[in-house]
Design a protein around this motif. Structure first.
Motif, mmCIF file in Angstrom:
data_model
loop_
_atom_site.group_PDB
_atom_site.id
_atom_site.type_symbol
_atom_site.label_atom_id
_atom_site.label_comp_id
_atom_site.label_asym_id
_atom_site.label_seq_id
_atom_site.Cartn_x
_atom_site.Cartn_y
_atom_site.Cartn_z
ATOM 1 N N THR A 41 0.843 -1.197 0.000
ATOM 2 C CA THR A 41 0.000 0.000 0.000
ATOM 3 C C THR A 41 0.880 1.251 0.000
ATOM 4 O OG1 THR A 41 -0.158 -0.011 2.429
ATOM 5 C CG2 THR A 41 -1.900 -1.131 1.193
ATOM 6 N N ALA A 42 0.389 2.305 -0.665
ATOM 7 C CA ALA A 42 1.089 3.584 -0.714
ATOM 8 C C ALA A 42 0.066 4.661 -1.029
ATOM 9 C CB ALA A 42 2.187 3.570 -1.764
ATOM 10 N N VAL A 43 0.377 5.900 -0.702
ATOM 11 C CA VAL A 43 -0.545 6.993 -1.009
ATOM 12 C C VAL A 43 -0.642 7.200 -2.517
ATOM 13 C CG1 VAL A 43 -0.990 9.466 -0.750
ATOM 14 C CG2 VAL A 43 -0.147 8.136 1.198
ATOM 15 N N THR A 44 0.496 7.197 -3.189
ATOM 16 C CA THR A 44 0.548 7.516 -4.615
ATOM 17 C C THR A 44 1.361 6.465 -5.372
ATOM 18 O OG1 THR A 44 0.409 9.889 -4.146
ATOM 19 C CG2 THR A 44 1.305 9.266 -6.298
ATOM 20 N N ALA A 45 0.915 6.154 -6.570
ATOM 21 C CA ALA A 45 1.620 5.167 -7.394
ATOM 22 C C ALA A 45 2.781 5.821 -8.123
ATOM 23 C CB ALA A 45 0.654 4.531 -8.390
ATOM 24 N N SER A 46 3.694 6.389 -7.365
ATOM 25 C CA SER A 46 4.904 7.001 -7.916
ATOM 26 C C SER A 46 5.861 5.907 -8.382
ATOM 27 C CB SER A 46 5.581 7.854 -6.852
ATOM 28 O OG SER A 46 6.009 7.034 -5.768
ATOM 29 N N GLN A 47 6.916 6.300 -9.084
ATOM 30 C CA GLN A 47 7.912 5.311 -9.501
ATOM 31 C C GLN A 47 8.564 4.672 -8.290
ATOM 32 O OE1 GLN A 47 8.732 4.683 -13.062
ATOM 33 N NE2 GLN A 47 9.252 2.821 -11.931
ATOM 34 N N ALA A 48 8.809 5.467 -7.239
ATOM 35 C CA ALA A 48 9.425 4.923 -6.025
ATOM 36 C C ALA A 48 8.534 3.864 -5.388
ATOM 37 C CB ALA A 48 9.694 6.046 -5.030
ATOM 38 N N ALA A 49 7.213 4.109 -5.362
ATOM 39 C CA ALA A 49 6.292 3.134 -4.781
ATOM 40 C C ALA A 49 6.207 1.882 -5.643
ATOM 41 C CB ALA A 49 4.908 3.760 -4.611
ATOM 42 N N ASP A 59 2.137 -8.768 -5.135
ATOM 43 C CA ASP A 59 1.326 -9.117 -6.309
ATOM 44 C C ASP A 59 0.457 -7.945 -6.744
ATOM 45 O OD1 ASP A 59 2.079 -11.960 -6.268
ATOM 46 O OD2 ASP A 59 0.937 -12.005 -4.402
ATOM 47 N N ALA A 60 0.253 -6.995 -5.823
ATOM 48 C CA ALA A 60 -0.592 -5.843 -6.121
ATOM 49 C C ALA A 60 -0.113 -4.633 -5.342
ATOM 50 C CB ALA A 60 -2.045 -6.139 -5.771
ATOM 51 N N LEU A 61 -0.239 -3.472 -5.965
ATOM 52 C CA LEU A 61 0.017 -2.190 -5.316
ATOM 53 C C LEU A 61 -1.325 -1.490 -5.181
ATOM 54 C CD1 LEU A 61 1.842 0.071 -4.253
ATOM 55 C CD2 LEU A 61 2.190 0.804 -6.642
ATOM 56 N N LEU A 62 -1.685 -1.140 -3.960
ATOM 57 C CA LEU A 62 -2.968 -0.493 -3.651
ATOM 58 C C LEU A 62 -2.686 0.941 -3.236
ATOM 59 C CD1 LEU A 62 -6.049 -0.625 -2.953
ATOM 60 C CD2 LEU A 62 -5.354 -1.445 -0.684
ATOM 61 N N VAL A 63 -3.270 1.910 -3.962
ATOM 62 C CA VAL A 63 -2.971 3.315 -3.705
ATOM 63 C C VAL A 63 -4.238 4.171 -3.662
ATOM 64 C CG1 VAL A 63 -0.711 3.131 -4.822
ATOM 65 C CG2 VAL A 63 -2.699 3.896 -6.154
ATOM 66 N N HIS A 64 -4.052 5.396 -3.160
ATOM 67 C CA HIS A 64 -5.105 6.413 -3.180
ATOM 68 C C HIS A 64 -5.039 7.221 -4.472
ATOM 69 C CE1 HIS A 64 -7.949 9.365 -1.873
ATOM 70 N NE2 HIS A 64 -7.051 10.314 -1.646
ATOM 71 N N HIS A 65 -3.847 7.580 -4.882
ATOM 72 C CA HIS A 65 -3.634 8.345 -6.111
ATOM 73 C C HIS A 65 -3.039 7.437 -7.182
ATOM 74 C CE1 HIS A 65 -2.979 11.832 -3.105
ATOM 75 N NE2 HIS A 65 -4.233 11.853 -3.524
ATOM 76 N N GLY A 66 -3.852 7.080 -8.147
ATOM 77 C CA GLY A 66 -3.386 6.232 -9.233
ATOM 78 C C GLY A 66 -3.146 7.034 -10.497
ATOM 79 N N TYR A 67 -3.604 6.508 -11.632
ATOM 80 C CA TYR A 67 -3.356 7.117 -12.932
ATOM 81 C C TYR A 67 -4.669 7.468 -13.650
ATOM 82 C CZ TYR A 67 1.064 4.611 -12.067
ATOM 83 O OH TYR A 67 2.205 4.111 -11.507
ATOM 84 N N PHE A 68 -4.513 8.031 -14.860
ATOM 85 C CA PHE A 68 -5.619 8.279 -15.792
ATOM 86 C C PHE A 68 -6.603 9.332 -15.274
ATOM 87 C CE2 PHE A 68 -4.468 3.688 -16.016
ATOM 88 C CZ PHE A 68 -3.686 3.773 -17.149
ATOM 89 N N TRP A 69 -6.065 10.438 -14.747
ATOM 90 C CA TRP A 69 -6.897 11.541 -14.272
ATOM 91 C C TRP A 69 -7.540 12.260 -15.453
ATOM 92 C CZ3 TRP A 69 -7.493 11.757 -9.083
ATOM 93 C CH2 TRP A 69 -6.547 11.068 -8.317
ATOM 94 N N GLY A 229 -5.673 -1.538 3.443
ATOM 95 C CA GLY A 229 -4.763 -2.671 3.273
ATOM 96 C C GLY A 229 -4.803 -3.611 4.464
ATOM 97 N N GLU A 230 -4.838 -3.063 5.667
ATOM 98 C CA GLU A 230 -4.894 -3.892 6.868
ATOM 99 C C GLU A 230 -6.204 -4.662 6.943
ATOM 100 O OE1 GLU A 230 -4.218 -1.013 9.896
ATOM 101 O OE2 GLU A 230 -2.032 -1.000 9.618
ATOM 102 N N ILE A 241 2.542 -5.056 3.089
ATOM 103 C CA ILE A 241 3.639 -4.142 3.370
ATOM 104 C C ILE A 241 3.160 -2.737 3.052
ATOM 105 C CG2 ILE A 241 4.634 -4.497 1.061
ATOM 106 C CD1 ILE A 241 7.366 -3.841 2.273
ATOM 107 N N HIS A 242 3.417 -1.786 3.960
ATOM 108 C CA HIS A 242 3.042 -0.396 3.698
ATOM 109 C C HIS A 242 4.269 0.397 3.318
ATOM 110 C CE1 HIS A 242 0.863 3.328 3.753
ATOM 111 N NE2 HIS A 242 1.727 3.842 4.611
ATOM 112 N N LEU A 243 4.165 1.181 2.263
ATOM 113 C CA LEU A 243 5.268 1.976 1.741
ATOM 114 C C LEU A 243 4.963 3.449 1.987
ATOM 115 C CD1 LEU A 243 5.471 0.141 -1.699
ATOM 116 C CD2 LEU A 243 6.839 -0.358 0.355
#
Length: 249
Positions: A41-49, A59-69, A229-230, A241-243
């Motif tokens: 999990t992360a707030v934003t799907a940045s490259q670092a995340a 297997d999955a990244l779960l975020v608040h801020h994704g893509y395709f705005w 995520g929890e 895992i939280h990032l």
């Protein structure tokens, strides 16, 4: 393990995704492997995340801020291309939930921020009921509230107002919700808390006497995606895992 589409359907129902008019698609934004056993999990799907999730074997990244705005170019190029290419190459799913995660009554950003600051919710306001109203658990001043925010979020907020002003009724909305300040003032509050500030808020705070606190977009929205995520990890027995990718804004 859970099938990626089963996970999407569960989150969609949990957050009542279909109820919201949003600026981006909520749900599975980039398709990866069919089964999910570990979530990052992360707030934003940045490259670092993205890179950290791949390195962690998620297997999955779960975020608040994704893509395709809606406000951005639909072209997949530059940083967007690099992020999506990395996800596809690693076969990692990307799930993103924006307004539905802000609004959820228990797992949402506003719910978690209010709880972290010791605010007792009394109502909702604003478009799609995204803003929250509440009362401080104990009588306090603006200086007390500012210290509580700084301690809870581990960063010094921007505070506009009389430090000695008594604070009882508080309105808040995480992220970039400074536009709600006008409406919140009309509800008879003592202070408004959000993530970001615009030029007009200084004048409105000074002229109305209502305090304004900008505690950081990232800082105020760290808790919803982590809570989601929890919840998923506990409900489905998934590894988690939280990032927390540092962001001063």
């Amino acid at each position: 393990m859970i099938a990626r589409l089963e996970l999407e359907n569960y989150i969609g129902q949990l957050l009542a995704v279909d109820r919201f008019r949003d600026y981006c698609p909520n749900g599975l934004q980039v398709e990866g492997r069919e089964s999910v056993g570990k979530i990052a999990t992360a707030v934003t799907a940045s490259q670092a995340a993205v890179d950290a999730a791949i390195a962690a074997g998620a297997d999955a990244l779960l975020v608040h801020h994704g893509y395709f705005w809606k406000s951005e170019s639909p072209a997949i190029r530059g940083t967007k291309k690099a992020r999506i290419a990395a996800l596809i190459k690693a076969d990692v799913n990307l799930y993103a939930y924006h307004l539905p995660l802000d609004a959820h009554a228990e797992l949402g950003n506003n719910a978690r921020l209010g709880a972290k600051l010791g605010l007792n919710p009394t109502g909702r306001f604003g478009d799609q009921d995204l803003g929250w109203l509440g009362e401080a658990a104990e009588p306090s001043t603006l200086a007390d509230l500012a210290r509580r925010v700084a301690t809870a979020l581990d960063r010094e907020p921007l505070v506009i107002g009389d430090a000695a002003r008594p604070i009882r009724r508080v309105a808040w909305c995480t992220g970039g919700a400074q536009g709600y300040f006008h409406q919140a003032v009309e509800l008879g509050i003592d202070a408004f808390i959000t993530g970001e500030a615009s030029e007009f808020v200084t004048h409105l705070a000074r002229e109305t006497g209502v305090a304004f606190i900008a505690a950081g977009h990232h800082a105020t929205e760290r808790y919803g995606v982590r809570a989601l995520g929890e919840h998923l990890a506990g409900h489905f027995g998934l590894a988690l895992i939280h990032l927390d990718i540092e962001n001063p804004v």
